[in-house]
Design a protein around this motif. Structure first.
Motif, short mmCIF file in Angstrom:
data_model
loop_
_atom_site.label_atom_id
_atom_site.label_comp_id
_atom_site.label_asym_id
_atom_site.label_seq_id
_atom_site.Cartn_x
_atom_site.Cartn_y
_atom_site.Cartn_z
N ALA A 54 11.61 50.66 -5.51
CA ALA A 54 12.20 51.61 -6.51
C ALA A 54 11.00 52.42 -6.88
O ALA A 54 11.38 53.72 -6.72
N THR A 58 11.18 56.61 -6.24
CA THR A 58 11.33 57.59 -7.24
C THR A 58 10.02 58.46 -7.35
O THR A 58 9.94 59.59 -7.63
N THR A 59 9.02 57.87 -6.85
CA THR A 59 7.90 58.73 -6.93
C THR A 59 7.31 59.47 -5.48
O THR A 59 6.54 60.27 -5.36
N PHE A 113 20.22 50.73 -5.81
CA PHE A 113 19.31 51.24 -4.62
C PHE A 113 19.92 50.89 -3.43
O PHE A 113 19.48 51.22 -2.25
#
Lengths: 308, 538
Positions: A54, A58-59, A113
């Motif tokens: 995750a 996201t980053t 996800f």
């Protein structure tokens, strides 16, 4: 040449299959050296896998994903530590519950996800060395976690056997009452060991979702936490043997796939159960050789209550 | 009543500041139970000070507070005249207090040097520490190999580790809790030399022991506790063992009545070249053990712990059956390959060394523990005709045993673990004696039991033999063996010496046999020397 490249491919997959086992088992080894049996490795791994995936997604940074996976594993170890160390709950039951909690919680968190393409942890490239034929990609072209896992094995071996902290760790696992009588804080040492174990289990899980197969699948650890637990016994609580054991089990897993790919007339179920059969055989062989308890820390699994 | 029995605070002048350590008005309560009740204790530098009292008199509690493992409810400690609060063992060690525990606080999986390093602050340098250990231990006559793993060492060697661990910190006060309970007479002598040397160097020693003779020999002062209170401060050198025992118990310890039984008749137990292989790395193999035990006889098996006592017990009790059936004969029936229950049916009874966990199930009430050793063979077993358990009957048996052997307990049928050591031991021995066995095998019958209970148990063993049974007693307490055994044999590294008449045995001879060379001609020579010396080998 083509047999060479086929062999290289097999060896490379063995390394990637072994690394998560090595990471998780190293963490559990330290935990068990302190006398705590945490059967929640599977749960902490799978939490590490989902958190790593995750955060990396996201980053966009797989390295932040690595950090997140370690933190997630340690975070899931916190309720285990609180229950077993502070509230003196049964370690076996709590550990099993932790595995169930981790599997369920990770499924919940990871729901959105599923099916998304992940961020793959890059393999390092050292100009010159990594380009060497055969040994280049094998020895100098792996991802950072492969090297980190091996470095951690050296670090744990040195730390456990050559430092005062390691001596105290072993002392607490061997005889918690005496360690307490000498003035060491059994609970604190065990807390640190449990958190370290959680972080490394999380890291092992993170490796699965960041490098092994960069995606999120529910229950993607698929029993690797249990193999890691068996590896600790297999290694008789020695980090050096643990490295050998982890790579051996990685090899058995991959060879199962490989033999399947060659179309040998062996049922695939049998081949995929190979690592587990080897686990059982190894455990039996080891316990026979040493006539029972082996080198297990004498206080393994026993709760400690300081007297008044 | 002698003058020494009166309670005099600080006999010699009462100048508190000459004490190295002083306890004033120490009270320790555990719930409603008062373990220490306004205890005063003062120890001077260079003094070997005995702390005497029965089990449960509060000795361990007091010592744990001095060492910082427990905190007093009331009262204060003074170190060199200054009030101190000893909040934990680290504080105690910083002050200069070292302690050798009764149940060793060693780490079995670690080496000697690692065990000692754990107690030392400062730099972590195993090599330098190992050198220091070798030098210091040789200097004090307590040789140690720093790299040896504790699990491989004898009890005597383990105690040396504990002592060296204290000495390396150059303590000003050394606390020793029952140090000689596990030593041979020679090892004990060496320990006394070490302690006397320490005292001459100005170190104070607080010495806890049940063995009054050695307190008389070694100690300069004694404080006696009874039911948590100081009842006397005496100079033990001016007392007799009997007067010290009277102070501890508060009444005369009843002397053992000698038995007058005719020894003879068919052998109750016959061992014929019994061999038993070692069961693990820390087990001792038994080799060629032969023995004949007749009705009316008490045979004492002396030896230092870890020389095959538990294996010897297991082989005779049937916990580990042997291959050759004829190697063990109980009351005329070969039973080497039979198990415990079958041997019980032959009239044998067994009391193992470890009373809690082996002799009794800790979490079971006494009545259920009665059923466990009696279900197969005896009346009053608590099993009725069709095999169901009859708990009313088991309870009445437990009550009868408790009554006959003075087992003090809080409620009628408590869990085994709630009894104190001495009371549980009386129960475990009494449970077997209540069956009137033809053969009783007992390992360490009075280990860790106070003087009153020990006397009762020994008397019961004598009475059993006087009634025509045979008693085989394994014990590490030589005083006990000399007190009640008719013949004495020594178990050493899995070999059993010939049995000698008790009245021709001496401590020196037993010591020789305990440490005796084995297997080769040395052993034979030694045995011959012994035989020639007394002309009494049986």
């Amino acid at each position: 040449m083509s047999t060479d490249s086929a062999l290289l491919a097999v060896l490379l997959t063995i390394v990637t299959a072994s690394t998560p086992l090595l990471l998780a088992a190293l963490g559990e080894l330290v935990t068990e050296r302190a006398g705590v049996l945490n059967l929640g490795v599977e749960g902490m791994m799978v939490m590490g896998a989902v958190a790593g995936f995750a955060v990396a997604l996201t980053t966009g940074s797989p390295y932040l994903g690595i950090v997140a996976s370690a933190l997630a594993g340690a975070a899931l170890a916190v309720p285990f530590g609180f229950l077993t160390l502070n509230l003196v709950a049964n370690q076996v039951a709590t550990g099993l519950a932790l595995t169930l909690l981790g599997l369920g919680l990770s499924g919940l968190i990871g729901e959105s996800f599923v099916g998304q393409p992940g961020v793959r942890l890059a393999k390092i490239h050292i100009p010159g060395l990594s380009d060497l034929p055969f040994v280049g990609p094998l020895l100098f072209g792996q991802d950072v976690l492969v090297y980190l896992a091996l470095a951690l094995a050296v670090f744990v071996s040195w730390g456990v056997f050559r430092t005062r902290a390691g001596l105290v760790l072993r002392a607490v696992g061997d005889n918690h009452a005496s360690a307490h009588a000498l003035g060491y804080s059994v609970i604190r040492v065990r807390w640190l060991a449990v958190l370290f174990g959680g972080a490394l289990s999380g890291l092992g899980g993170g490796y699965l979702s960041l490098a092994y197969t960069p995606q999120w699948i529910e229950n993607m650890t698929a029993g690797r936490g249990w193999i890691a637990l068996a590896l600790v016994v297999f290694s008789s609580w020695l980090p050096g043997r643990l490295v050998i054991g982890a790579y051996l089990f990685g090899a058995v897993t991959i060879l199962g796939f490989f033999v399947q790919g060659l179309g040998v007339g062996v049922p695939s179920q049998l081949l995929s159960s190979l690592p587990y059969l080897v686990t059982i055989a190894a455990l039996v062989a080891i316990s026979r050789k040493r006539g029972g308890g082996g080198d297990a820390p004498a206080c393994l699994g026993r709760s400690f209550v300081p007297d008044r | 009543m002698t003058a020494s029995e009166t309670t005099v605070p600080n006999e010699e002048g009462g100048a508190g500041d000459e004490f190295l350590v002083e306890a004033r008005g120490i009270v320790k309560r555990f719930g409603a139970f008062t373990a220490n009740d306004h205890v005063d204790l003062g120890i001077r530098p260079g003094e070997i000070h005995a702390l005497l009292g029965e089990n449960g008199a509060g000795k361990s509690t007091l010592v744990k507070m001095i060492y910082g493992s427990l905190q007093p409810t009331e009262g204060r400690f003074f170190w060199k005249g200054e009030a101190v609060s000893i909040s934990d063992p680290n504080t105690a060690r910083r002050l200069g207090i070292g302690m050798v525990f009764q149940h060793f606080s060693l780490f079995e999986a670690l080496t000697v040097a690692e065990n000692i390093a754990l107690a030392l602050p400062g730099a972590f340098d195993m090599k330098a520490l190992s050198t220091r250990i070798t030098d210091l231990s040789r200097d004090y006559g307590l040789p140690l190999e720093p790299r040896a793993v504790v699990a491989d060492l004898s009890v005597g060697e383990r105690q040396r580790i504990e002592i060296v661990r204290c000495l390396i910190q150059e303590p000003k006060l050394l606390i020793m809790d029952e140090p000689t309970a596990v030593l041979t007479p020679q090892e004990a002598d060496q320990l006394f030399l070490t302690l006397e040397r320490l005292a001459s160097e100005g170190c104070a020693v607080l010495y806890i022991s049940h063995r009054l003779e050695e307190v008389k020999r070694l100690c300069h002062a004694a404080t006696i506790l009874r039911h948590g209170k100081v009842v006397a401060r005496v100079d033990p050198r001016a007392e007799t063992a009997a007067s010290l025992a009277r102070l501890m118990v508060g009444a005369d310890v009843h002397a053992i009545r000698p038995k007058h039984a005719r020894i003879g008749g068919p052998p109750r137990l016959f061992l014929d070249k019994l061999d038993l292989p070692a069961s693990g790395p820390f087990s001792v193999a038994l080799e060629g053990i032969s023995l004949e035990l007749r009705a009316g006889e008490i045979l004492g098996i002396a030896g230092v712990a870890g020389n095959g006592q538990s294996e010897f017990f297991d082989a005779i009790s049937g916990e580990r059956p042997v291959e050759r059936n004829s190697a063990v004969v109980i009351d005329g029936t070969a039973c080497g390959s039979l198990g415990v229950t079958e041997r019980r049916r032959l009239g044998a009874a067994f009391v193992p060394e470890e009373r809690l966990g082996h002799g009794a199930v800790p979490a079971f009430p006494l009545s259920e523990n009665v059923v466990l050793t009696r279900h197969a063979a005896y009346e009053d077993s608590g099993r009725n005709l069709i095999g169901f358990l009859d708990f009313a009957r088991a309870r009445s048996t437990a009550a009868r045993v408790s009554e006959a052997y003075d087992v003090r307990k809080g409620k009628p049928d408590p869990e085994a673990r709630s009894l104190s050591g001495g009371n549980l031991q009386k129960f475990v021995v009494g449970r077997e004696l209540d069956r009137k066995p033809l053969l009783l095998l007992v390992n360490q019958p009075t280990w860790g039991v106070d003087a009153g209970a020990a006397a009762l148990i020994r008397q019961a063993l004598i009475d059993l033999a006087a009634d025509g049974s045979a008693v085989l007693m394994i014990s590490q307490d030589l005083d006990e063996i000399f007190e009640i055994a008719d013949r004495i044999a020594v178990l050493s590294r899995g070999h059993l010496s010939p049995a000698y008449d008790a009245h021709v045995m001496t401590l020196e001879k037993i010591g020789l046999l305990m440490g005796g060379a084995h297997g080769g001609s040395d052993r034979v020579d030694e045995a011959r020397q012994l035989r020639e010396a007394d002309g009494h080998a049986l």
